[in-house]
Design a protein around this motif. Structure first.
Motif, mmCIF file in Angstrom:
data_model
loop_
_atom_site.group_PDB
_atom_site.id
_atom_site.type_symbol
_atom_site.label_atom_id
_atom_site.label_comp_id
_atom_site.label_asym_id
_atom_site.label_seq_id
_atom_site.Cartn_x
_atom_site.Cartn_y
_atom_site.Cartn_z
ATOM 1 N N UNK A 14 -44.293 23.937 13.522
ATOM 2 C CA UNK A 14 -45.572 23.923 12.628
ATOM 3 C C UNK A 14 -45.451 24.206 11.288
ATOM 4 N N UNK A 15 -44.191 24.881 11.057
ATOM 5 C CA UNK A 15 -43.946 25.302 9.687
ATOM 6 C C UNK A 15 -43.142 23.994 8.766
ATOM 7 N N UNK A 16 -43.178 22.967 9.462
ATOM 8 C CA UNK A 16 -42.534 21.742 9.045
ATOM 9 C C UNK A 16 -43.545 20.632 8.625
ATOM 10 N N UNK A 17 -44.976 21.233 9.061
ATOM 11 C CA UNK A 17 -45.991 20.205 8.787
ATOM 12 C C UNK A 17 -47.129 20.860 7.933
ATOM 13 N N UNK A 18 -48.201 20.111 7.588
ATOM 14 C CA UNK A 18 -48.972 20.689 6.764
ATOM 15 C C UNK A 18 -49.031 20.714 4.852
ATOM 16 N N UNK A 19 -50.083 20.908 4.406
ATOM 17 C CA UNK A 19 -49.900 20.590 2.976
ATOM 18 C C UNK A 19 -49.094 21.523 2.367
ATOM 19 N N UNK A 20 -48.737 22.690 2.933
ATOM 20 C CA UNK A 20 -47.580 23.768 2.262
ATOM 21 C C UNK A 20 -46.589 24.005 3.510
ATOM 22 N N UNK A 21 -45.961 22.838 3.911
ATOM 23 C CA UNK A 21 -44.913 22.848 4.777
ATOM 24 C C UNK A 21 -43.668 23.248 4.215
ATOM 25 N N UNK A 22 -42.743 23.619 4.907
ATOM 26 C CA UNK A 22 -41.234 24.003 4.401
ATOM 27 C C UNK A 22 -40.672 22.532 3.676
ATOM 28 N N UNK B 97 -45.769 32.537 4.920
ATOM 29 C CA UNK B 97 -44.439 32.558 5.543
ATOM 30 C C UNK B 97 -43.643 31.278 5.013
ATOM 31 N N UNK B 98 -44.163 29.837 5.043
ATOM 32 C CA UNK B 98 -43.349 29.084 4.456
ATOM 33 C C UNK B 98 -42.786 28.990 3.245
ATOM 34 N N UNK B 99 -43.619 29.839 2.525
ATOM 35 C CA UNK B 99 -43.041 29.872 0.964
ATOM 36 C C UNK B 99 -41.751 30.760 1.163
ATOM 37 N N UNK B 100 -41.916 31.888 2.100
ATOM 38 C CA UNK B 100 -40.752 32.831 2.162
ATOM 39 C C UNK B 100 -39.446 32.124 2.847
ATOM 40 N N UNK B 101 -39.635 31.474 3.679
ATOM 41 C CA UNK B 101 -38.696 30.590 4.426
ATOM 42 C C UNK B 101 -37.921 29.403 3.399
ATOM 43 N N UNK B 102 -38.755 28.692 2.569
ATOM 44 C CA UNK B 102 -38.360 27.749 2.052
ATOM 45 C C UNK B 102 -37.592 28.325 0.883
ATOM 46 N N UNK B 103 -37.733 29.406 0.465
ATOM 47 C CA UNK B 103 -37.110 30.077 -0.823
ATOM 48 C C UNK B 103 -35.576 30.518 -0.280
ATOM 49 N N UNK B 104 -35.401 30.857 1.040
ATOM 50 C CA UNK B 104 -34.149 31.229 1.505
ATOM 51 C C UNK B 104 -33.432 29.960 1.794
ATOM 52 N N UNK B 105 -34.222 28.977 2.287
ATOM 53 C CA UNK B 105 -33.542 27.921 2.612
ATOM 54 C C UNK B 105 -32.936 27.344 1.380
ATOM 55 N N UNK B 106 -33.731 27.264 0.330
ATOM 56 C CA UNK B 106 -33.097 26.637 -1.081
ATOM 57 C C UNK B 106 -31.954 27.352 -1.371
ATOM 58 N N UNK B 107 -31.774 28.662 -1.042
ATOM 59 C CA UNK B 107 -30.537 29.409 -1.454
ATOM 60 C C UNK B 107 -29.328 28.851 -0.662
#
Length: 403
Positions: free
Chosen positions: A380-388, A353-363
């Motif tokens: 929680x989506x802003x933390x961890x090794x694969x965070x946004x 989910x973080x990958x999908x949201x980060x791609x949209x935020x990049x746009x």
């Protein structure tokens, strides 16, 4: 089964910050959270709230509306003499409407009276308010003349969250766009309920008893009966939904409310901002219902093991109040479960989910139309090794931590 589905919309939205796997051994955040409780300031029959623009008094029976595809849909009739707080004002279908919270609106016409609070009342409210809260997880990114503010949400909130930090509110007021996981205030409850029902029920004639062990079925039966339930009402439901239903039945302190959640607050105060969904409710339902059966059963087992819902919520609330990055990361990503099912769950719930949201935020940042975006997703989506945040930084974007 109808009873089980009544509260499904808010239940689904609330589940995404807290892992459905046990957090009973989670790290307790700092005790330095503020305990200030603002005093109530009454204005007529209603309490005057921070962020309230005014109030509407119903002079004669009028309609309450919701918005569907930017069209007014009549919800119910309001009797005369009622009072409603107004949080926003907009024009839809050539009608001026007052936002009264919860995604509901009242038309401006002769059947209502609109008032704004006096300077004396506002001064009284300010004097009664708590000191500005310092809590939250907040970042900023800029590129191509575009600005993105990113705020970590807790989906169930408490009164003590408010008023929010002026730094956060200033950024929100400057933004033209509000971006959220799902626009929970503009869901059609009946349509959403039907969507969930289609995903939650076995359509091959089998029952939950056919899919789980005898021991787990007995525990499930005993637990639902202890809550006054009837297995005949839930026997056709799949494990993922039964897990969520169990979590919703567990005792939660009434001070934790969905309407006080951070995302709910900003959606209620969006006004004329354009609301953008990063995922949408249907996407989230498809994800939850799409877990392999062994993962769903593991979720159900875990829900049957865990106790009071407050055990997981209280430390999350405190971590947010104290902006404790280490606490929120440990709470969500140090759960003592090394099972392959748990890894599948966490990969889908956070990483993918973080990958999908980060791609949209990049746009938002690289688009040619200059704008300011205020993004609110589960903390929680802003933390961890694969965070946004880490995913955006890997794309070469510079992220500034504001809080």
């Amino acid at each position: 089964m109808k009873k089980i589905f009544k509260s499904v919309a808010m239940l689904v939205m609330a589940v995404f910050l807290v892992s459905s796997f046990s957090v009973s051994s989670a790290f307790a955040a700092s005790d330095s959270a503020k305990n200030c409780v603002p005093k109530k300031v009454m204005w007529g029959k209603t309490e005057l709230k921070s962020g309230q623009l005014g109030k509407v008094t119903i002079l004669k029976e009028t309609k309450l509306f919701s918005l569907k595809d930017n069209k007014l849909v009549a919800a119910k009739s309001l009797p005369a003499k009622g009072e409603f707080r107004v949080y926003s004002f907009k024009k839809v279908d050539n009608s001026d409407i007052y936002g009264v919270g919860g995604g509901q609106y009242i038309k401006k016409d002769s059947s209502i009276k609109y008032e704004t609070p006096s300077k004396r009342k506002l001064a009284e409210l300010k004097a009664a308010a708590c000191a500005e809260n310092e809590g939250g997880f907040f970042w900023k990114a800029e590129k191509n003349g575009n600005t993105v503010y990113m705020l970590g949400s807790i989906h169930l909130g408490i009164d003590e969250f408010y008023p929010l930090n002026s730094k956060i509110m200033k950024a929100f007021n400057e933004s033209q766009y509000l971006s959220v996981e799902a626009d929970i205030l503009n869901l059609n409850p009946l349509e959403f309920q039907q969507t969930v029902l289609e995903k939650a029920v076995y359509d091959d004639g089998s029952t939950i008893e056919d899919h789980i062990s005898k021991e787990l079925y007995k525990k499930l039966t005993d637990t639902f009966v202890s809550y006054g339930g009837d297995m005949n009402e839930i026997k056709y439901l799949k494990p993922w939904y039964l897990s969520m239903s169990l979590d919703s039945l567990k005792s939660t302190d009434p001070k934790y409310k969905a309407e006080l959640g951070i995302d709910h607050y900003f959606l209620s105060n969006a006004g004329n901002k354009k609301v953008i969904e990063l995922e949408g409710a249907e996407f989230q339902i498809n994800m939850l219902s799409g877990f392999p059966e062994d993962v769903q059963i593991k979720l159900l087992e875990d829900s049957l093991k865990t106790g009071n819902a407050n055990d997981g919520l209280a430390p999350l609330i405190k971590a947010w109040q104290t902006s404790d990055d280490a606490a929120i990361e440990k709470l969500l990503f140090s759960v003592p479960d090394n099972s392959p099912e748990y890894k599948v769950y966490m990969t889908e719930m956070f990483d993918n989910r973080n990958v999908g949201m980060a791609n949209k935020i990049e746009k938002y940042l690289t688009g040619t139309t200059k704008g300011t975006y205020f993004v609110v997703v589960g903390a929680g989506h802003y933390f961890g090794d694969m965070s946004i945040i880490k995913l955006l930084e890997k794309k070469g974007l510079k992220i500034e931590k504001l809080q």
